[in-house]
Scaffold this active site. Structure first.
Site, PDB file in Angstrom:
ATOM      1  CG  HIS A 133      -1.826   1.158   1.316  1.00  8.54           C
ATOM      2  ND1 HIS A 133      -3.147   1.094   0.940  1.00  8.54           N
ATOM      3  CD2 HIS A 133      -1.621   2.439   1.725  1.00  8.54           C
ATOM      4  CE1 HIS A 133      -3.711   2.278   1.110  1.00  8.54           C
ATOM      5  NE2 HIS A 133      -2.802   3.116   1.593  1.00  8.54           N
ATOM      6  CD  GLU A 134       1.944   3.307   3.737  1.00  7.92           C
ATOM      7  OE1 GLU A 134       2.146   4.454   3.297  1.00  7.92           O
ATOM      8  OE2 GLU A 134       0.919   3.004   4.373  1.00  7.92           O
TER       9      GLU A 134
ATOM     10  CG  HIS B 147       0.423   6.334  -0.577  1.00  5.54           C
ATOM     11  ND1 HIS B 147      -0.700   6.905  -1.142  1.00  5.54           N
ATOM     12  CD2 HIS B 147      -0.028   5.580   0.468  1.00  5.54           C
ATOM     13  CE1 HIS B 147      -1.768   6.532  -0.469  1.00  5.54           C
ATOM     14  NE2 HIS B 147      -1.387   5.720   0.502  1.00  5.54           N
TER      15      HIS B 147
END
Length: 775
Positions: A558-559, A562
């Site tokens: 998920h990170e 980003h």
């Protein structure tokens, strides 16, 4: 998951006088572009003198981020940033409104691009430095810059900051003392973002009416050089207006007064929750089902009973593992009764002040104010979205609830099933049907192999090559630094710092922190993005490899979503670059990447037994993980629509949040009593509780926007199912990178998604993925 910048001498005089606290009667003021160029040269000269000694370490070409600043350097840099900004703003304000030019306005864009990494250099040390003195100086610099921002300049987020955390939303504007000015992908201790929480668009402060007059005069002429510049100027005007600068003097004063009251009440509400000391006592038999190692987290009372606080690390294990229904209910009720007498009136007052604030600015209610700049655009669209989701999954959710009721009947007889029973019986079903030992599973995820796999995926899908830099200056020996190149052209796209291990004094959340936004200067020189990914992984002391829980694997994916978004945003203006995009959109790349964690071929790529990496996860485990991911998903989503829950606790109320910020004089408790059985298929609200009393999302950071997390998950699922269903595809990945990520915040994200998918975004793919259930 398991818990789930060529008049140097003149500029120098201006800066010195600005730093003399008003001791000089006159300040030499340059106007427009000349001022910016002069200030930038002056700043560069001092920066060279101040940081020349750091060139012993390998430079990151194109990065203006400073690491390892001393206490004195942090203070000096903060002072110079403030002085420089004041010169530029004063210069723009001095331009006659009938003579203002495009170049005059765009010096602000140049200043934003230059200042972002410099301010981050001042303030990010508070999150990562091993020195208490440096962390303190960093926090003081942050407060000093914030105070200056409140009188003469740009927003909190420009100098700061939503993983499931990017204060990628309101963190920079509404952060509590533990985050303040830093734009991090994590919000309150009790209210989870992302952040990606979600990212905050720049907001001009309310006191520079002279600057507003110049910007408004230029905007009225409509002399745009390009679409991006038009978006930029319009965003400046909108931000001024949303702070009340277009109102009469009396209304402006009222707006400012309301903002102060709202901020104070928000912090009071959250502080009340943080200060809650509710304690329940239980015997060991009343905690039956909790393993001995978990019982050790509880202190003992004089009567040898276990002290259970209403903090998540105590409540979650009991709701998941305790076999005693009465204990689960007592804990759930205690959790729902926190601050019941003091926080309900605080929230009632807070909501009414928000409505008054929004109406002064011309909106019907606070929800229309909050949602108007998001993808959803209107509150009615949010209600339609939530209703469509809930209705589409109603039948499946009913079947799932029946399964849980049947499980309870077998174990506890005729005792009625309550909301407090959900976690326990969901976990029980999963243990009996999926045979997943997450303790054993983590042995197949050594960190080095997972990172290697992630870099391979990002290269194959999005054409990004990560190359580690050795010898770069870092703030701790554990930090790794990577150059990110375009695979085809070998163009330097940006840099990524990885600070993955927990240590004393470090911010203890997984988050992404932009350190420098990409931008294109007036002379066409590109400033590359720089980003920091922080986590809190445990580092082994015996030279054995660091292994990850599956939830940590998903979080890392998920990170990196980003990170990819920040690196691939190619907007020429820093205001629309990096993660400074629509709040409803910012979490989508992170949720998109999460999907690959459950694909069999990807699991094989990132897995290998830590003592023999040739032993990969088997296909049956992959299938079990997919089934586990979707188990009771319809029922969980309905609960999330009502509560916007995190980690299955009653952290936030999505539907409730939207209603109270769309309507006046709502009785919070009666609303919950109506909504709960309607959404949760007949399950009543826990007697004696009022969820509005412990509702941090709606109090601070996510007011009228709790729906955003679900919104981003749903449309990320649409992207994945419609474009990546056949696995990694370089052509599709590059289209996503160029059509969705590259345009940045100046382009409507709904248009970007439609162009990529080839149709309007839909909830259908998400509904179908939810329907993939073993129930």
């Amino acid at each position: 998951m398991e818990g789930e910048d060529d008049r140097h001498s003149q500029t120098e005089k201006s800066l010195r006088r600005a730093n003399n606290g008003g001791k000089q009667n006159k300040i030499i003021v340059l106007t427009g572009t000349a001022a910016f160029l002069a200030v930038a040269l002056g700043f560069a000269f001092h920066a060279f003198k101040s940081f020349n000694h750091r060139r012993k370490a390998k430079d990151l070409v194109g990065s203006n981020v400073r690491v390892n600043l001393s206490v004195n350097e942090i203070r000096k840099l903060a002072d110079r940033i403030i002085a420089e900004s004041k010169v530029v703003y004063d210069a723009l304000a001095s331009v006659p409104v009938d003579k203002v030019r495009y170049q005059d306005i765009m010096v602000l864009a140049e200043l934003e691009a230059r200042h972002f990494p410099l301010v981050q250099s001042c303030v990010f040390s508070r999150l990562v430095s091993t020195s208490e003195d440096v962390r303190k100086a960093s926090a003081e610099a942050e407060l000093k810059i914030n105070t200056h921002n409140g009188s003469c300049r740009l927003d909190d987020s420009m100098f700061a900051t939503s993983s499931h955390g990017m204060c990628a939303g309101h963190a920079a504007l509404h952060c509590p003392p533990n985050l303040g000015n830093l734009w991090v992908e994590q919000t309150l201790q009790h209210a989870v973002p992302s952040p990606l929480q979600h990212p905050l668009d720049p907001v001009w402060v309310r006191k520079r009416e002279d600057v507003f007059s110049v910007v408004k005069a230029f905007a009225a002429r409509g002399e745009w050089n390009n679409a991006e510049a038009k978006s930029y100027v319009q965003s400046l005007v909108r931000d001024f207006e949303q702070n009340g600068l277009n109102l009469t003097s009396s209304k402006k004063e009222e707006v400012q007064r309301l903002q102060v009251q709202i901020d104070n009440l928000s912090m009071q509400y959250v502080q009340n929750i943080n200060d809650d000391c509710t304690l329940l006592l239980f015997t060991e038999s009343e905690l039956e089902g909790l393993p001995s190692e978990l019982l050790q987290i509880f202190d003992r009372a004089d009567n040898d009973k276990f002290k259970v606080t209403m903090k998540s690390n105590h409540v979650l294990p009991i709701l998941e593992l305790c076999k005693v229904g009465a204990t689960r209910r007592k804990v759930a009720v205690g959790y729902g009764q926190r601050c019941k007498e003091i926080n309900v009136p605080v929230l009632e007052n807070l909501v009414q002040l928000r409505h008054k604030f929004a109406r002064l600015l011309g909106y019907d209610n606070y929800s229309e104010y909050a949602v108007g700049s998001r993808m959803a655009r209107t509150s009615s669209k949010v209600f339609e979205f939530l209703e469509d989701l809930s209705t589409s999954l109603s039948d499946l959710a009913s079947k799932e609830l029946d399964v849980l009721k049947e499980l309870k009947a077998k174990e506890e007889g005729d005792n009625p099933f309550g909301i407090e029973d959900m976690l326990y019986y969901v976990k029980k079903f999963e243990e009996e049907n999926f045979h997943l030992d997450f303790g054993a599973l983590k042995e197949y995820f050594p960190l080095s192999l997972v990172l290697q796999g992630i870099f391979k995926i990002l290269q194959d899908a999005f054409g990004l090559r990560f190359q580690e830099i050795f010898g770069a200056e870092v703030w701790h020996e554990d930090i790794r630094v990577f150059s990110v190149f375009d695979l085809s052209s070998c163009e330097l796209m940006g840099y990524a710092y990885l600070d993955l291990y927990s240590r004393e004094g470090k911010y203890s959340q997984t988050c992404v922190l932009p350190l420098q936004n990409g931008s294109l200067s007036a002379n066409a020189a590109r400033q590359v993005p720089v980003v920091l990914l922080m986590s809190e992984l445990s580092k082994e002391n015996d030279n054995s490899p660091t292994i990850l829980r599956f939830s940590e694997v998903v979080s890392l994916f998920h990170e990196f979503g980003h990170v990819v978004h920040h690196i691939c945003n190619r907007s020429p203006l820093a205001r629309f670059s990096g993660l400074r995009v629509d709040h409803d959109f910012v979490e989508m790349p992170g949720h998109l990447l999460e999907n690959w964690c459950y694909e069999s071929n990807i699991l094989k790529l990132i897995s290998g037994y830590y003592q023999d990496i040739t032993r990969q996860i088997k296909d049956d485990i992959s299938m079990s993980l997919q089934r586990w991911r979707h188990s009771f998903a319809a029922l969980k989503l309905r609960q999330e629509i009502l509560y916007c829950k995190q980690s299955a606790l009653f952290y936030s109320r999505c539907l409730f949040d939207q209603i109270i910020h769309s309507t006046d004089n709502v009785d919070f408790l009666e609303l919950f009593k109506f909504l709960h059985p309607k959404v949760m298929l007949g399950l009543p609200i826990l007697e004696g509780t009022n969820p509005a009393s412990c509702f941090p999302h709606s109090a601070i950071g996510y007011e009228a926007s709790c729906y955003s997390r679900i919104w981003s998950k749903v449309f990320a699922a649409d992207i994945f199912a419609s474009k990546f269903h056949d696995g990694l595809n370089h052509h599709t990945g590059m289209q996503f990178r160029n059509k969705v990520l590259a345009p940045g915040g100046a382009k409507d994200p709904h248009e970007c998604l439609s162009n990529f998918i080839g149709r309007e975004p839909s909830i259908q793919a998400f509904v179908e993925s939810i329907s993939y259930s073993s129930i």
